[in-house]
Design a protein around this motif. Structure first.
Motif, PDB file in Angstrom:
ATOM      1  N   ASN A  56      -8.653   1.277  -1.139  1.00 48.25           N
ATOM      2  CA  ASN A  56      -7.955   2.106  -0.162  1.00 48.25           C
ATOM      3  C   ASN A  56      -7.525   1.298   1.050  1.00 48.25           C
ATOM      4  O   ASN A  56      -6.420   1.457   1.574  1.00 48.25           O
ATOM      5  N   LEU A  57      -8.393   0.403   1.491  1.00 49.98           N
ATOM      6  CA  LEU A  57      -8.101  -0.390   2.686  1.00 49.98           C
ATOM      7  C   LEU A  57      -6.934  -1.345   2.463  1.00 49.98           C
ATOM      8  O   LEU A  57      -6.057  -1.473   3.325  1.00 49.98           O
ATOM      9  N   SER A  58      -6.903  -2.028   1.324  1.00 51.99           N
ATOM     10  CA  SER A  58      -5.818  -2.977   1.075  1.00 51.99           C
ATOM     11  C   SER A  58      -4.472  -2.268   0.944  1.00 51.99           C
ATOM     12  O   SER A  58      -3.444  -2.809   1.344  1.00 51.99           O
ATOM     13  N   LYS A 172     -11.322  -1.958 -13.036  1.00 55.24           N
ATOM     14  CA  LYS A 172      -9.929  -2.395 -13.156  1.00 55.24           C
ATOM     15  C   LYS A 172      -8.978  -1.207 -13.111  1.00 55.24           C
ATOM     16  O   LYS A 172      -7.920  -1.237 -12.481  1.00 55.24           O
ATOM     17  N   PHE A 173      -9.371  -0.135 -13.799  1.00 55.44           N
ATOM     18  CA  PHE A 173      -8.511   1.045 -13.858  1.00 55.44           C
ATOM     19  C   PHE A 173      -8.347   1.682 -12.480  1.00 55.44           C
ATOM     20  O   PHE A 173      -7.311   2.282 -12.185  1.00 55.44           O
ATOM     21  N   ALA A 174      -9.364   1.514 -11.629  1.00 56.19           N
ATOM     22  CA  ALA A 174      -9.260   2.037 -10.267  1.00 56.19           C
ATOM     23  C   ALA A 174      -8.088   1.411  -9.528  1.00 56.19           C
ATOM     24  O   ALA A 174      -7.371   2.088  -8.774  1.00 56.19           O
ATOM     25  N   SER A 175      -7.870   0.106  -9.733  1.00 54.48           N
ATOM     26  CA  SER A 175      -6.721  -0.548  -9.109  1.00 54.48           C
ATOM     27  C   SER A 175      -5.429  -0.171  -9.805  1.00 54.48           C
ATOM     28  O   SER A 175      -4.375  -0.034  -9.171  1.00 54.48           O
ATOM     29  N   ALA A 176      -5.489   0.005 -11.143  1.00 57.23           N
ATOM     30  CA  ALA A 176      -4.294   0.364 -11.904  1.00 57.23           C
ATOM     31  C   ALA A 176      -3.724   1.703 -11.449  1.00 57.23           C
ATOM     32  O   ALA A 176      -2.512   1.869 -11.315  1.00 57.23           O
ATOM     33  N   ILE A 177      -4.604   2.681 -11.213  1.00 57.85           N
ATOM     34  CA  ILE A 177      -4.117   3.996 -10.790  1.00 57.85           C
ATOM     35  C   ILE A 177      -4.288   4.222  -9.293  1.00 57.85           C
ATOM     36  O   ILE A 177      -3.522   4.952  -8.676  1.00 57.85           O
ATOM     37  N   GLY A 178      -5.330   3.577  -8.706  1.00 62.97           N
ATOM     38  CA  GLY A 178      -5.636   3.826  -7.305  1.00 62.97           C
ATOM     39  C   GLY A 178      -4.588   3.287  -6.358  1.00 62.97           C
ATOM     40  O   GLY A 178      -4.194   3.962  -5.401  1.00 62.97           O
ATOM     41  N   VAL A 179      -4.128   2.058  -6.609  1.00 61.91           N
ATOM     42  CA  VAL A 179      -3.143   1.455  -5.703  1.00 61.91           C
ATOM     43  C   VAL A 179      -1.830   2.243  -5.709  1.00 61.91           C
ATOM     44  O   VAL A 179      -1.328   2.620  -4.641  1.00 61.91           O
ATOM     45  N   PRO A 180      -1.221   2.540  -6.887  1.00 60.69           N
ATOM     46  CA  PRO A 180       0.009   3.345  -6.857  1.00 60.69           C
ATOM     47  C   PRO A 180      -0.220   4.757  -6.309  1.00 60.69           C
ATOM     48  O   PRO A 180       0.599   5.265  -5.535  1.00 60.69           O
ATOM     49  N   TYR A 270     -14.689 -14.305  -7.112  1.00 61.44           N
ATOM     50  CA  TYR A 270     -13.756 -14.852  -6.128  1.00 61.44           C
ATOM     51  C   TYR A 270     -12.320 -14.479  -6.503  1.00 61.44           C
ATOM     52  O   TYR A 270     -11.564 -13.960  -5.675  1.00 61.44           O
ATOM     53  N   CYS A 271     -11.946 -14.740  -7.743  1.00 62.73           N
ATOM     54  CA  CYS A 271     -10.586 -14.425  -8.183  1.00 62.73           C
ATOM     55  C   CYS A 271     -10.362 -12.916  -8.198  1.00 62.73           C
ATOM     56  O   CYS A 271      -9.317 -12.425  -7.764  1.00 62.73           O
ATOM     57  N   PHE A 272     -11.353 -12.173  -8.678  1.00 60.63           N
ATOM     58  CA  PHE A 272     -11.227 -10.720  -8.777  1.00 60.63           C
ATOM     59  C   PHE A 272     -10.982 -10.096  -7.403  1.00 60.63           C
ATOM     60  O   PHE A 272     -10.067  -9.286  -7.221  1.00 60.63           O
ATOM     61  N   TYR A 273     -11.794 -10.469  -6.410  1.00 62.60           N
ATOM     62  CA  TYR A 273     -11.657  -9.854  -5.090  1.00 62.60           C
ATOM     63  C   TYR A 273     -10.449 -10.385  -4.319  1.00 62.60           C
ATOM     64  O   TYR A 273      -9.886  -9.671  -3.474  1.00 62.60           O
ATOM     65  N   MET A 274     -10.044 -11.604  -4.586  1.00 62.41           N
ATOM     66  CA  MET A 274      -8.815 -12.098  -3.979  1.00 62.41           C
ATOM     67  C   MET A 274      -7.632 -11.225  -4.401  1.00 62.41           C
ATOM     68  O   MET A 274      -6.808 -10.817  -3.564  1.00 62.41           O
ATOM     69  N   LEU A 275      -7.571 -10.906  -5.696  1.00 69.80           N
ATOM     70  CA  LEU A 275      -6.475 -10.079  -6.202  1.00 69.80           C
ATOM     71  C   LEU A 275      -6.661  -8.614  -5.828  1.00 69.80           C
ATOM     72  O   LEU A 275      -5.685  -7.913  -5.544  1.00 69.80           O
ATOM     73  N   LEU A 276      -7.920  -8.147  -5.827  1.00 71.16           N
ATOM     74  CA  LEU A 276      -8.184  -6.753  -5.480  1.00 71.16           C
ATOM     75  C   LEU A 276      -7.743  -6.438  -4.054  1.00 71.16           C
ATOM     76  O   LEU A 276      -7.201  -5.360  -3.785  1.00 71.16           O
ATOM     77  N   THR A 277      -7.934  -7.399  -3.141  1.00 72.31           N
ATOM     78  CA  THR A 277      -7.671  -7.133  -1.727  1.00 72.31           C
ATOM     79  C   THR A 277      -6.293  -7.581  -1.255  1.00 72.31           C
ATOM     80  O   THR A 277      -5.719  -6.966  -0.341  1.00 72.31           O
ATOM     81  N   TRP A 278      -5.726  -8.635  -1.856  1.00 71.37           N
ATOM     82  CA  TRP A 278      -4.499  -9.214  -1.306  1.00 71.37           C
ATOM     83  C   TRP A 278      -3.253  -9.067  -2.197  1.00 71.37           C
ATOM     84  O   TRP A 278      -2.151  -9.417  -1.758  1.00 71.37           O
ATOM     85  N   LEU A 279      -3.395  -8.575  -3.431  1.00 68.93           N
ATOM     86  CA  LEU A 279      -2.248  -8.562  -4.337  1.00 68.93           C
ATOM     87  C   LEU A 279      -1.059  -7.753  -3.813  1.00 68.93           C
ATOM     88  O   LEU A 279       0.080  -8.245  -3.852  1.00 68.93           O
ATOM     89  N   THR A 410      -8.471 -16.418   1.997  1.00 71.68           N
ATOM     90  CA  THR A 410      -7.063 -16.153   1.663  1.00 71.68           C
ATOM     91  C   THR A 410      -6.262 -15.834   2.907  1.00 71.68           C
ATOM     92  O   THR A 410      -5.071 -16.171   3.006  1.00 71.68           O
ATOM     93  N   GLY A 411      -6.904 -15.199   3.897  1.00 75.75           N
ATOM     94  CA  GLY A 411      -6.208 -14.893   5.141  1.00 75.75           C
ATOM     95  C   GLY A 411      -5.813 -16.129   5.932  1.00 75.75           C
ATOM     96  O   GLY A 411      -4.897 -16.077   6.762  1.00 75.75           O
ATOM     97  N   TYR A 412      -6.484 -17.253   5.676  1.00 77.67           N
ATOM     98  CA  TYR A 412      -6.192 -18.497   6.389  1.00 77.67           C
ATOM     99  C   TYR A 412      -5.323 -19.464   5.586  1.00 77.67           C
ATOM    100  O   TYR A 412      -4.798 -20.435   6.133  1.00 77.67           O
ATOM    101  N   LEU A 413      -5.192 -19.232   4.266  1.00 73.45           N
ATOM    102  CA  LEU A 413      -4.439 -20.137   3.402  1.00 73.45           C
ATOM    103  C   LEU A 413      -3.105 -19.532   3.000  1.00 73.45           C
ATOM    104  O   LEU A 413      -2.893 -18.322   3.126  1.00 73.45           O
ATOM    105  N   SER A 414      -2.227 -20.372   2.497  1.00 77.54           N
ATOM    106  CA  SER A 414      -1.059 -19.844   1.796  1.00 77.54           C
ATOM    107  C   SER A 414      -1.552 -19.291   0.469  1.00 77.54           C
ATOM    108  O   SER A 414      -2.635 -19.656  -0.016  1.00 77.54           O
TER     109      SER A 414
END
Length: 449
Positions: A56-58, A172-180, A270-279, A410-414
């Motif tokens: 929800n936050l992202s 995973k499904f939470a992001s699939a339906i939750g984000v849209p 690391y990869c999962f939360y990077m994509l969960l929060t910043w995608l 991720t907030g500090y890097l490209s």
């Protein structure tokens, strides 16, 4: 004495004695019922709702940065606020779950995270929003250790990858339906009401969990035949193996398999939360996809991840492990190969179009999702039964260190640099699986002294 010990495992459920391998095969072939799968779907529903709370936050990134004048660096810390308290609670939470059980702790945690969701919608300052996210981390801390422990209690070994895939694919499904879904609602009704909506969903799950979940021996709707099927692995052990074993926290931290599993989860998370929060932000800010489409596009890799999680990480792993003479080696192969596909994140680093980036991100998430059910079922497969939640807490605590770091770094890097860091960590994770974990089977205990 062996017969008495085995009978004690079933408590109030009576089955013919003596319990033999032939009897258990007959039980397997009979109509044993599906109560355990109802519990599996209940656990999955809880994970689904808890992850919708997290994303929800992202989704609300643009609205919150405008409302509270938040920089990208500060927003990275806000994304990680949940994970700070979540991580701090993991080690004690595993011990608490092993002491008090899934039912009591699950009810309390669900109530706390419901309150946190409502509090986020009512915040009037950035500090209050941080506080709500800290509280959410406390409330949701038992989610995965409890689900892993419940799965170990409710499912025989041959079904644990499928059972684990149910609740892991829900993440995973939470992001699939939750984000849209939340993105569309946010544009229509505002960010505050989107948080209120997740609070309502959380309260509904609190009611359902309170009404339904019990331990197998305490559930009046569970047949004696199904309980015998669930406990078949224990009933077929020698009497000496049924003696309860419980290691201290320090003893568990010395186990090579626990260390290997924990490092693998660190790389995965690391990869999962990077994509969960910043995608969504990556698609809109770096690839210039408009906000509405970024919400929709974000769902694509997560939908694929959900399917792969269930079909490959769940069904296929159980199928091949059940047919193999060495199920532990089958599971370790899925861990290593799945994380190798996770290196697809490196392909997204040089991408300049949304199509190319989403292809490689989808490959990465699919590989990680294929390996995830094996990861979360591993504590119940490698640890003594009395230590399952504690091992789950150790592993999840280590993973949450990466979950804290990923949004902040991720907030500090490209984004190109961020994807390279994720790839390097996954290489480390594969090495940990190969040289430390080696096989997903009961650990050879290394006790102090």
């Amino acid at each position: 004495m062996a017969t008495a010990q085995r009978g004690d495992l079933l408590l109030n459920h009576e089955i013919p004695e003596p319990v033999s391998a032939r009897h258990l095969r007959d039980v397997t072939r009979s109509r044993i019922g599906g109560r355990r799968w109802g519990i599996g779907f209940l656990l999955a529903a809880g994970v689904l709702i808890s992850y919708i709370d997290r994303v929800n936050l992202s989704v609300a990134h643009d609205a919150l940065t405008q409302r509270f004048a938040i920089s990208r660096h500060t927003f990275g810390f806000l994304l990680s606020a949940y994970n700070f308290t979540y991580c701090l609670c993991q080690l004690p939470m595993g011990l608490i779950l092993d002491r008090f059980g899934v039912r009591r702790i699950g009810r309390l945690s669900t109530l706390v995270w419901s309150i946190a969701s409502f509090a986020a919608g009512a915040t009037t300052s950035l500090g209050a929003l941080f506080g709500a996210r800290f509280l959410l981390g406390v409330g949701e801390a038992p989610t995965f250790p409890a689900a892993a422990k419940a799965t170990g209690n409710w499912f025989p070994e041959r079904e644990r990858s499928r059972a684990t895939a149910l609740f892991d694919s829900a993440a995973k499904f939470a992001s699939a339906i939750g984000v849209p879904l939340i993105g569309t609602l946010l544009l229509a009704i505002g960010w505050r009401l989107s948080f209120v909506l997740t609070g309502v969903l959380s309260l509904l799950f609190f009611w359902a969990f309170t009404a339904i979940y019990k331990e197998p021996e305490e559930d009046p709707k569970l047949s004696a035949a199904e309980l015998a099927y669930i406990r078949q692995d224990e009933l077929m052990q020698d009497a000496n193996e049924l003696a309860p074993i419980k290691l201290s926290l320090l003893e568990l931290l010395r186990q090579r398999k626990v260390i290997g599993l924990a490092l693998g989860v660190l790389a995965y998370n690391y990869c999962f939360y990077m994509l969960l929060t910043w995608l969504p932000t990556y698609l809109s800010s770096s690839l210039h996809v408009d906000l509405q489409r970024s919400f929709l596009y974000t769902g694509v890799p997560w939908i694929v991840a959900t399917v792969v999680d269930l079909v490959v990480g769940g069904w296929l792993v159980d199928l091949l492990a059940g047919r193999s003479r060495n199920a532990g080696k089958v599971r370790i192969a899925f861990l290593v190969v799945g994380m190798a596909f996770g290196l697809g994140i490196l392909g997204a680093a040089p991408a300049h179009t949304a199509g190319v980036a989403l292809f490689w991100i989808t490959v990465s998430l699919a590989g990680l999702s294929a390996h995830a059910p094996v990861v979360w079922s591993a504590p119940a497969l490698i640890a003594p039964r009395n230590n399952v939640a504690t091992v789950g807490g150790i592993v999840n605590c280590t993973g949450q260190l990466a979950a804290i770091a990923a949004p902040i770094v991720t907030g500090y890097l490209s984004f190109k640099q961020a994807f390279l860091v994720a790839g390097a960590l996954q290489c480390m994770g594969m090495l940990a699986y190969v040289f430390l974990l080696r096989s997903v089977e009961p650990m050879k205990l290394q006790r102090a002294g």
